[in-house]
Enzyme design. Structure first.
Site: not given
Ligand code: NAD
Length: 416
Positions: A60, A105-107, A146
């Site tokens: 995202v 963003a992050k995934g 992460d």
């Protein structure tokens, strides 16, 4: 009973409050409530037993108005799209509050890496990278490690992306090993960042770091570094904990012996030079600085009135619920909010990306000196808003971040 909101709803609430205080243009406010892109991918992986498994992955991008999107990738069985959306939005504010030129963003991939072999994790990582490669790239969106991903994961991501390009692209991810264009100082970046803002807060409140009493919940990557560095600076570490429990000694725990004990036994819980303390009790200890460095939702409406710390430095993401936050502000407890306190990690990621783009690498001293400048400026900028607007530090941090992003959007205008 505190209202139970999911992490994205909490994120929206924080944005809405900042927008209201800023009297933000309603159109800009509306735009910031939506992520720019949400990519959901299916990841087929040949498992070691010959079967085929299909995993679901997400990436995202919340906002890219101030620069390329930036944010980690987590592998965890509980990953959901809402969680990734919330974390992507928080990254937008985190980068804006410390003034680094990135969006958020992050995934994530819904999987249990603890039950997978290294080969399965590698194949998962490579196919996931291929699937999201339509939206990532050093000018577009730069992933990082992460939860349950690390420098090896980043090496595979960098290699997979580079193979498709036909040449090596180190700047596509950060958190790489030094041998592949990683940066010095990454390991302790978050811890140093937290320490720099604690020093600022201590000074602001007229306290002294030498002899200041510190309690740290979560003796992990971030927490253990904070304990070590604060110990070296003469603070008194009175309590630490991990998932198994905690340890307390009012006279101070020795950070070096504690680190040895943890690496020998796997936990700080039964360290002999102190008394046992539960994670709940640790939060309520009388101390100068409380550092939640473990999980979200630790300080809640249920325990907040018993918190006696003067300063709370949020190394963890989201350790305080919105209901508890209001009470902390009312009780005049000085909170250094997560988007500011733990921004050291993404700041040094930014330094890694800069070094990769220039193929010129810094010493650890250079990295730490630049990091200190960024964190001190971030703290002072937030403090200024907090004083001028007469709001707590979290509201001030959100107001500053949201106004910076909104200003970029306003100047760029809405395409077409
Ligand atoms: P980690 O997994 O290395 O450490 C987490 C620690 O918390 C472990 O010691 C674990 O035993 C402990 N823990 C787990 N459950 C607990 C409980 N119920 N009570 C007390 N302790 C418990 O993770 P980390 O990388 O240190 O991250 C910790 C927090 O900091 C997370 O919220 C993370 O999002 C945030 N953070 C970390 C970084 C980073 O660079 N490491 C950057 C930004 C934010």
């Amino acid at each position: 009973m505190e209202e139970r909101l999911n992490s994205f709803q909490i994120g929206l609430k924080l944005l809405d409050r900042a927008a209201e205080k800023l009297k933000l243009d309603p159109g800009l406010h509306k735009k910031l409530r939506y992520p720019k892109r949400q990519l959901i991918v299916s990841i087929p992986v040949k498992m070691d037993d010959g079967s085929l498994e299909v995993f679901t992955g997400y990436r995202v991008q919340h906002n890219v108005d101030r620069g390329p999107a930036k944010g980690g990738i987590r592998y965890h069985p509980t990953v959901t799209l809402d969680e990734i959306k919330a974390l992507a939005m928080a990254m937008t504010w985190k980068c804006a509050v410390v003034g680094i030129p990135y969006g958020g963003a992050k995934g994530g991939v819904k999987c249990n890496p603890k039950e997978m072999s290294l080969g399965e994790i590698e194949r998962l990582t490579r196919r996931y990278t291929y699937e999201i490669s339509v939206i990532i790239g050093p000018e577009k969106d730069i992933p990082a490690p992460d939860v349950y991903t690390d420098s090896q994961t980043m090496s595979w991501m960098m290699d997979t992306y580079s193979m498709a390009q036909g040449f090596t692209v180190p700047g596509v991810v950060t958190g790489k090993p030094l041998a592949l264009g990683g940066t010095r100082g990454r390991k302790d970046a978050t811890s140093w960042g937290v320490v720099f803002v604690i020093q600022q807060a201590i000074q602001h409140l007229g306290l002294n770091l030498k002899g200041a009493t510190i309690a740290v919940q979560g003796y992990g990557a971030a927490g253990a570094g904070i304990v070590r560095i604060l110990g070296e600076k003469g603070a008194r570490i009175i309590a630490v904990s991990d998932s198994r429990g905690g340890i307390y000694n009012g006279k101070g725990l020795d950070p070096t012996k504690l680190a040895e004990y943890k690496s020998r036994t796997g936990s700080v819980k039964e360290y002999e030079r102190g008394e046992a303390v539960s994670n709940e009790e640790l939060l309520e200890l009388k101390c100068d600085v409380l550092v939640p460095a473990a999980l979200e939702n630790q300080i809640t409406e249920e325990n907040v009135e018993r918190i006696k710390a003067k300063i709370i430095a949020e190394a963890a993401n989201g350790p305080t619920t919105p209901g508890a936050d209001e009470i902390l502000a009312k009780n005049k407890i000085f909170v250094i909010p997560d988007i500011l306190a733990n921004a050291g990690g993404v700041t040094v990621s930014y330094f890694e990306w800069m070094q990769d783009l220039q193929s010129h690498f810094w010493t650890e001293e250079e990295v730490n000196a630049q990091l200190e400048k960024v964190m001190v400026k971030g703290f002072q900028d937030v403090l200024k808003v907090s004083r001028e607007e007469r709001v707590d530090m979290r509201t001030a941090a959100y107001m500053l971040a949201v106004s910076r992003v909104a200003e970029a959007t306003r100047l760029r205008g809405i395409y077409p």
